[in-house]
Enzyme design. Sequence first.
Site, PDB file in Angstrom:
ATOM      1  N   TYR A 137      -1.388   0.581  10.758  1.00  0.00           N
ATOM      2  CA  TYR A 137      -1.550   0.009   9.432  1.00  0.00           C
ATOM      3  C   TYR A 137      -0.314   0.561   8.647  1.00  0.00           C
ATOM      4  O   TYR A 137       0.510  -0.352   7.918  1.00  0.00           O
ATOM      5  CB  TYR A 137      -2.757   0.582   8.793  1.00  0.00           C
ATOM      6  N   SER A 149       1.024  -1.177   0.030  1.00  0.00           N
ATOM      7  CA  SER A 149      -0.223   0.016   0.132  1.00  0.00           C
ATOM      8  C   SER A 149       0.940   1.198  -0.173  1.00  0.00           C
ATOM      9  O   SER A 149       2.136   1.189   0.571  1.00  0.00           O
ATOM     10  CB  SER A 149      -0.861  -0.039   1.328  1.00  0.00           C
TER      11      SER A 149
HETATM   12  N1  LIG Z   1      -8.649  -0.893  -0.383  1.00  0.00           N
HETATM   13  C1  LIG Z   1      -7.734  -0.102  -0.491  1.00  0.00           C
HETATM   14  O1  LIG Z   1      -7.761   1.360  -0.383  1.00  0.00           O
HETATM   15  C2  LIG Z   1      -6.296  -0.586  -0.215  1.00  0.00           C
HETATM   16  C3  LIG Z   1      -5.417   0.244  -0.426  1.00  0.00           C
HETATM   17  C4  LIG Z   1      -4.037  -0.308  -0.567  1.00  0.00           C
HETATM   18  C5  LIG Z   1      -3.610  -1.630  -0.116  1.00  0.00           C
HETATM   19  N2  LIG Z   1      -4.664  -2.325   0.065  1.00  0.00           N
HETATM   20  C6  LIG Z   1      -4.354  -3.777   0.437  1.00  0.00           C
HETATM   21  O2  LIG Z   1      -5.106  -4.928  -0.514  1.00  0.00           O
HETATM   22  C7  LIG Z   1      -5.605  -5.998   0.253  1.00  0.00           C
HETATM   23  C8  LIG Z   1      -6.676  -6.399   0.004  1.00  0.00           C
HETATM   24  O3  LIG Z   1      -7.718  -5.439   0.473  1.00  0.00           O
HETATM   25  P1  LIG Z   1      -9.133  -5.011  -0.249  1.00  0.00           P
HETATM   26  O4  LIG Z   1      -8.884  -3.475  -0.391  1.00  0.00           O
HETATM   27  O5  LIG Z   1      -9.252  -5.964  -1.157  1.00  0.00           O
HETATM   28  O6  LIG Z   1     -10.310  -5.106   1.118  1.00  0.00           O
HETATM   29  P2  LIG Z   1     -11.330  -6.302   1.441  1.00  0.00           P
HETATM   30  O7  LIG Z   1     -12.269  -6.114   0.420  1.00  0.00           O
HETATM   31  O8  LIG Z   1     -11.474  -6.056   2.879  1.00  0.00           O
HETATM   32  O9  LIG Z   1     -10.544  -7.577   1.183  1.00  0.00           O
HETATM   33  C9  LIG Z   1      -9.514  -8.305   2.056  1.00  0.00           C
HETATM   34  C10 LIG Z   1      -9.432  -9.547   1.863  1.00  0.00           C
HETATM   35  O10 LIG Z   1      -8.538 -10.343   2.579  1.00  0.00           O
HETATM   36  C11 LIG Z   1      -9.352 -11.207   3.427  1.00  0.00           C
HETATM   37  N3  LIG Z   1      -8.632 -11.626   4.914  1.00  0.00           N
HETATM   38  C12 LIG Z   1      -8.555 -10.739   5.941  1.00  0.00           C
HETATM   39  N4  LIG Z   1      -7.824 -11.300   6.938  1.00  0.00           N
HETATM   40  C13 LIG Z   1      -7.665 -12.461   6.542  1.00  0.00           C
HETATM   41  C14 LIG Z   1      -7.168 -13.611   6.954  1.00  0.00           C
HETATM   42  N5  LIG Z   1      -6.487 -13.617   8.463  1.00  0.00           N
HETATM   43  N6  LIG Z   1      -6.624 -14.669   6.308  1.00  0.00           N
HETATM   44  C15 LIG Z   1      -7.227 -14.762   5.191  1.00  0.00           C
HETATM   45  N7  LIG Z   1      -7.807 -13.816   4.435  1.00  0.00           N
HETATM   46  C16 LIG Z   1      -7.950 -12.713   5.268  1.00  0.00           C
HETATM   47  C17 LIG Z   1     -10.696 -11.147   3.499  1.00  0.00           C
HETATM   48  O11 LIG Z   1     -11.328 -12.249   3.532  1.00  0.00           O
HETATM   49  P3  LIG Z   1     -11.916 -12.930   4.719  1.00  0.00           P
HETATM   50  O12 LIG Z   1     -12.638 -11.878   5.709  1.00  0.00           O
HETATM   51  O13 LIG Z   1     -13.004 -13.895   4.211  1.00  0.00           O
HETATM   52  O14 LIG Z   1     -10.831 -13.859   5.477  1.00  0.00           O
HETATM   53  C18 LIG Z   1     -10.816 -10.362   2.151  1.00  0.00           C
HETATM   54  O15 LIG Z   1     -10.838 -11.253   0.884  1.00  0.00           O
HETATM   55  C19 LIG Z   1      -5.027  -5.643   1.484  1.00  0.00           C
HETATM   56  O16 LIG Z   1      -3.731  -6.343   1.788  1.00  0.00           O
HETATM   57  C20 LIG Z   1      -4.965  -4.299   1.841  1.00  0.00           C
HETATM   58  O17 LIG Z   1      -4.206  -3.998   3.012  1.00  0.00           O
HETATM   59  C21 LIG Z   1      -6.128  -1.986   0.160  1.00  0.00           C
END
Ligand SMILES: NC(=O)c1ccc[n+]([C@@H]2O[C@H](COP(=O)([O-])OP(=O)(O)OC[C@H]3O[C@@H](n4cnc5c(N)ncnc54)[C@H](OP(=O)(O)O)[C@@H]3O)[C@@H](O)[C@H]2O)c1
Length: 249
Positions: free
Chosen positions: A145, A132
Amino acid sequence: MGARGVAVVTGASSGIGAATAQRLAKAGFDVVVGARRIDRLREMAAGCGARALALDVTDEGSVASFVAQVPECRVLVNNAGGALGMDAFADADIDQWRWMYEANVLGTVRMTRALLPALEATGDGVVVVVGSIAGFEPYEGGAGYNAAKSAERAARQVLRYELLGRPVRVCEVDPGMVETEFSLVRFAGDTARAAQVYAGMTPLSAEDVAECIEFVVTRPAHVNIDEMVIMSRDQASARRVHRSTDGGQ
Ligand SMILES: NC(=O)c1ccc[n+]([C@@H]2O[C@H](COP(=O)([O-])OP(=O)(O)OC[C@H]3O[C@@H](n4cnc5c(N)ncnc54)[C@H](OP(=O)(O)O)[C@@H]3O)[C@@H](O)[C@H]2O)c1
């Protein structure tokens, strides 16, 4: 067997992980997905022909049983993770900090360490870390974070150094604001607060980031995309976001 080999995507029950699994399946990978919400994961996987396995990256036993079912792996996308809360440092909730470190940092370490022999055995393994901009641009309220994503970034860089000369690429994709369930999770299900994050601006979509991940993992074997930073046009840094006053896009 998909022509491109097996791709594992963690955290694929929603957001970036789900979109990435769908894209990689379309691109000819045999996709294996993991997450905790197994029903949602299965539903997503059924739609794109992926294999769904329960996975909690914070749990050693869960990672071990997942990996035991994946004897071959050419691509690993470490996407599982996220943020909890936006408290000031002075009010730090240690349990939230611990979860962020466990999920983002140790989750990536556990999965990568366990699948490294299989990745290397293909002769062209690729590890992708979904980092990120929070990993290199700290902001007020983001300390827990920021600390987790910068630790994940440091570990990824060390892995890249340590694997030099071996047939495994190590890449990082760093998005800015992406409209997924990220903010809903961060703000404990508060939909109004989550919606505010993206008010009056056009954020990235999960699909935008998935397209970049597909690009990273489909380069020729000698091409390593070390870091790819992706932000929407409306965002120039963690705190510099253009929002239209009328609330439009
Ligand atoms: N959205 C943003 O603005 C943004 C920006 C930069 C980086 N990111 C990064 O992108 C990645 C994906 O996030 P997203 O934006 O797609 O959010 P999201 O829609 O909340 O997806 C997060 C995913 O991670 C899974 N997860 C969480 N804890 C877990 C665990 N302990 N074991 C296995 N799976 C787990 C969740 O599934 P379950 O709850 O079903 O386990 C879900 O599928 C993350 O690493 C986040 O930090 C996001």
